[in-house]
Design an enzyme around this catalytic site. Structure first.
Site, PDB file in Angstrom:
ATOM      1  N   ASP A  90      36.916  40.969  38.015  1.00 50.97           N
ATOM      2  CA  ASP A  90      37.787  41.152  39.158  1.00 50.97           C
ATOM      3  C   ASP A  90      37.303  42.409  39.913  1.00 50.97           C
ATOM      4  OD1 ASP A  90      41.372  40.564  39.457  1.00 50.97           O
ATOM      5  OD2 ASP A  90      39.841  41.021  40.964  1.00 50.97           O
TER       6      ASP A  90
HETATM    7  C1  GLC Z   1      41.735  40.948  43.695  1.00 46.63           C
HETATM    8  C2  GLC Z   1      42.504  40.008  42.786  1.00 46.63           C
HETATM    9  C3  GLC Z   1      41.779  38.709  42.513  1.00 46.63           C
HETATM   10  C4  GLC Z   1      40.940  38.345  43.715  1.00 46.63           C
HETATM   11  C5  GLC Z   1      39.836  39.387  43.834  1.00 46.63           C
HETATM   12  C6  GLC Z   1      38.951  39.136  45.046  1.00 46.63           C
HETATM   13  O1  GLC Z   1      41.902  42.265  43.265  1.00 46.63           O
HETATM   14  O2  GLC Z   1      42.938  40.521  41.536  1.00 46.63           O
HETATM   15  O3  GLC Z   1      42.781  37.723  42.234  1.00 46.63           O
HETATM   16  O4  GLC Z   1      40.364  37.061  43.526  1.00 46.63           O
HETATM   17  O5  GLC Z   1      40.362  40.706  43.911  1.00 46.63           O
HETATM   18  O6  GLC Z   1      39.683  39.309  46.213  1.00 46.63           O
END
Ligand code: GLC
Length: 696
Positions: free
Chosen positions: A266
């Site tokens: 993430d």
């Molecule tokens: C965010 C979220 C995740 C998302 C990623 C990309 O922090 O936790 O769900 O897909 O970053 O945006």
């Protein structure tokens, strides 16, 4: 590209190029003037070669086919091997056409609806040049304080898994090489939704047994449906953040499940190891995550330098790097990107996808199935000729899409007022002259989603005061609720004559609500998440484990109750009303015993005993009577939507297999069902009608 050609390409890559394939940077970093002193070169210490060789670009709502075509051209020209990047984005409930939030789609209990949402999302997003979506989100949600409940199919592991698998089928279609398809990424692996006190990013402490029985099954079902990537959560398991957690990323994912897709962190998770004081520098953090089984680093820029150092000093082997890079190259090959980096996207298609009537019609159908009628004292449906007052913060709001709305536009989202104004059957008037008041209220869409935890998810003080003003007029009030999670509405619900929970219903949500309130369509949604009476009850969910003490009478002593309130929810999981009524009878099994050699059939008669055609969700739950491990009081086993005319009846049947009833112990070993199991059938997790079977 053939596998041999892929292997030859891998062999040809320098170490820097290989590591760049394991890095995702955002589009703005790519587009920023890499030469400028304030550009990413300085800020992230990146060379131009690293930027044009990055394995993936992440984009927000700014996806554009022509812009990506230029980017791909630049990469072909400037990078040594011209390997096309994976373009990834958060398309989780629609791209330009916005569907109800996933928590609402869960309330449809309809996998076909979820699959259609995904199929249309892929058509629209891939036309803009997006190759991969960070969906489905599979977090099993039991804490409405957490703002990200809206992104999940809800609290039941079986429903989360089924909806996740349906979305994967919808996004991926039959062949990822075909334009109009998208690769998929299951997230957040695993247990993020159990963050302490519902505070986003807070630590999680879940037993292995709970991981195996609740939080892992939706991922297994979704990966088995063909999901291409997985995203470890920000949060820890056993005090090790998921991206650095070998048990999660290798023992379970690669060894137990044999899954061979790409694991991408993430946002900035590798770098967060510093904040957890689990790494002292980029190399330390990179090694911990990479060696644990993470392939790609989203936006912490640590892998670029950290992995290089680790290979150079032998901490990480070239074979390990090659294995991860090959997974990334194989995914690009599955998408056909080596032949067409833009995956068939072009500006004309992108424009043609905008506002397509069949897409908006699909969003309307989804909203009609996802809204949940929680209360109706008989004032609904509205009668033609009624004088209606439409009030509240959401009465004339276009902010009905929820968070993570990708390219969805508020200005393309009609409001309730607009939709009612189009309908001559009722007369809009003020509260004083109205026969009935529709009070549209709830959360703002920017108040849900990531980093949107609330201590008390409820109506605001102003909204509560305004409702009391409405009620003082002495007219029946229908509350239409907009929310990304269950809100604490016990008081308001008691005062209103009817309550329709619309969640965030998407682009055609207002039309759906109007059609439901007018009775053009009969409500058929059923709650994907329990509505507690108050925050003090949280976590409260249908599949809570048994207690060694009874849970009633609620004024009892030395039993599992509260001194100052009830332990029953306001509205239970699976609950939802209709304008008609359904009767269930003759629940029976096709045999007295169930063994692993032969499944049995569970049947029930369902009749529409009311005056209006309608759909309901027939839900099957079970509880073991002699189990090896403490088991949930009710476990959702299966469900079916059934549509019946007034007076019509039908027999609904479910196939029950012994293997589907097993639990897992602390070590993840199966604990087979045995003994007498009661099965409950009805329209919510409180269903009483039951039949039992002996499991051998
Ligand atoms: C965010 C979220 C995740 C998302 C990623 C990309 O922090 O936790 O769900 O897909 O970053 O945006």
């Amino acid at each position: 590209m053939t596998n041999e050609a892929l292997a030859a390409l891998l062999h040809d890559l320098s170490l820097d190029e290989k590591i760049a394939q394991l890095c995702q940077i955002d589009m703005s970093t790519f587009l920023a003037d890499a030469g400028s002193p304030t550009g990413p070169m300085l800020e992230f210490n990146l060379t131009r070669e690293q930027i044009v060789s990055a394995g993936s670009l992440i984009c927000g709502a700014n996806a554009d086919a022509d812009k990506f075509a230029e980017i791909h051209e630049t990469i072909q020209k400037e990078s040594k091997h011209g390997i096309p990047p994976l373009i990834m984005s958060d398309v989780i409930h629609g791209m330009r056409t916005t569907f109800p939030i996933p928590l609402a789609l869960g309330s449809s209990f309809d996998e076909d609806t979820a699959e259609e949402m995904a199929r249309i999302s892929a058509l629209e997003a891939s036309a803009c040049g997006v190759h991969v979506t960070f969906s489905p989100m599979l977090d099993v949600c039991r804490d409405p304080r957490w703002g990200r409940c809206m992104e999940s199919p809800g609290e039941a592991p079986a429903l989360c898994g089924a909806m996740g698998a349906a979305m994967v089928r919808g996004y991926r279609g039959k062949d990822l090489k075909q334009k109009g398809t998208m690769a998929t990424c299951a997230k957040h692996y695993a247990g993020y939704s159990a963050c302490e006190a519902g505070r986003d990013y807070a630590p999680v402490d879940i037993s292995r047994t709970e991981m195996f029985n609740t939080y892992l099954p939706p991922f297994k079902e979704t990966l088995d449906a063909g999901c291409d990537l997985i995203m470890p959560a920000f949060t820890p398991v056993d005090r090790v953040p998921a991206a650095a957690n070998r048990w999660l990323m290798k023992d379970i994912l690669r060894e137990r499940w044999g899954w061979e897709g790409v694991a991408i962190t993430d946002w900035g998770s590798v770098g967060e190891l510093y904040l957890h004081h689990m790494a002292v520098d980029a190399k330390d953090a990179s090694v911990r995550c990479f060696k644990a089984g993470t392939d790609m680093d989203m936006m912490s820029f640590a892998f670029f330098s950290g992995l290089k150092e680790a290979v150079e000093d032998g901490t990480v082997s070239m074979e390990e790097i090659d294995a991860s890079v090959m997974r990334v190259l194989e995914l690009k090959n599955k998408l056909g990107l080596f032949e067409d980096p833009n995956h068939g996207a072009n500006g004309a298609d992108q424009m043609a996808m905008r506002g397509r009537k069949e897409h908006r019609d699909a969003a309307l159908r989804a909203a009609l199935k996802s809204c949940v009628l929680l209360k109706n004292d008989g004032v609904l449906p509205l009668n033609a000729g009624m004088k209606v007052a439409l009030a509240g913060s959401h009465a004339d709001s276009h902010r009905l899409l929820g968070a993570w709305q990708a390219d969805g536009r508020d200005d393309e989202t009609p409001s309730l007022l607009e939709r009612f104004s189009e309908d001559q059957r009722v007369t809009l008037t003020d509260v004083e002259n109205a026969d009935i008041i529709i009070y549209a209220v709830g959360e703002d869409q920017d108040d849900v989603g990531e980093s949107a935890s609330k201590l008390n998810p409820a109506l605001t003080i102003e909204q509560k005061a305004e409702l009391d003003k409405m009620l003082a007029a002495g007219k029946p009030v229908v509350m239409v609720l907009f929310c990304g999670r269950p809100l604490m509405i016990e008081e308001e619900s008691a005062k209103c004559a009817a309550v329709l929970n619309a969640w965030f219903p998407g682009s055609e949500g207002a039309m759906a609500i109007k059609q439901l309130l007018m009775g053009d369509v009969n409500p058929s949604g059923h709650l994907s998440m329990t509505f507690p009476k108050c925050v003090g009850q949280i976590p409260i969910h249908h599949d809570q484990l048994s207690t060694g003490r009874p849970t009633e009478p609620e004024n009892g002593r030395f039993i599992s109750v509260y001194r100052d309130g009830s332990n029953k929810p306001l509205y239970p999981f699976g609950y939802g009303l209709s304008y008609t009524t359904f009767a269930f009878s003759k629940a029976a099994f096709s045999a007295d015993e169930l063994s692993s050699s032969a499944p049995v059939t569970f049947t029930v008669k369902v009749a529409n005993t009311g005056k209006m055609a309608g759909e309901t969700v027939v839900q099957l739950y079970y509880q073991g009577k002699r189990v090896e491990l403490m088991a949930p009081l009710r476990t959702l086993q299966a469900w079916k939507r059934v549509c019946l005319q007034p007076g019509e009846e039908t027999v609904v049947s479910f196939t029950v297999k012994k293997d589907d009833l097993r639990m897992w112990d602390y070590d993840g070993k199966p604990v087979e069902a045995a003994g007498v199991y009661d099965f409950f059938i009805g329209e919510s997790s409180m269903a009483e009608l039951s039949a039992s079977i002996l499991i051998k």
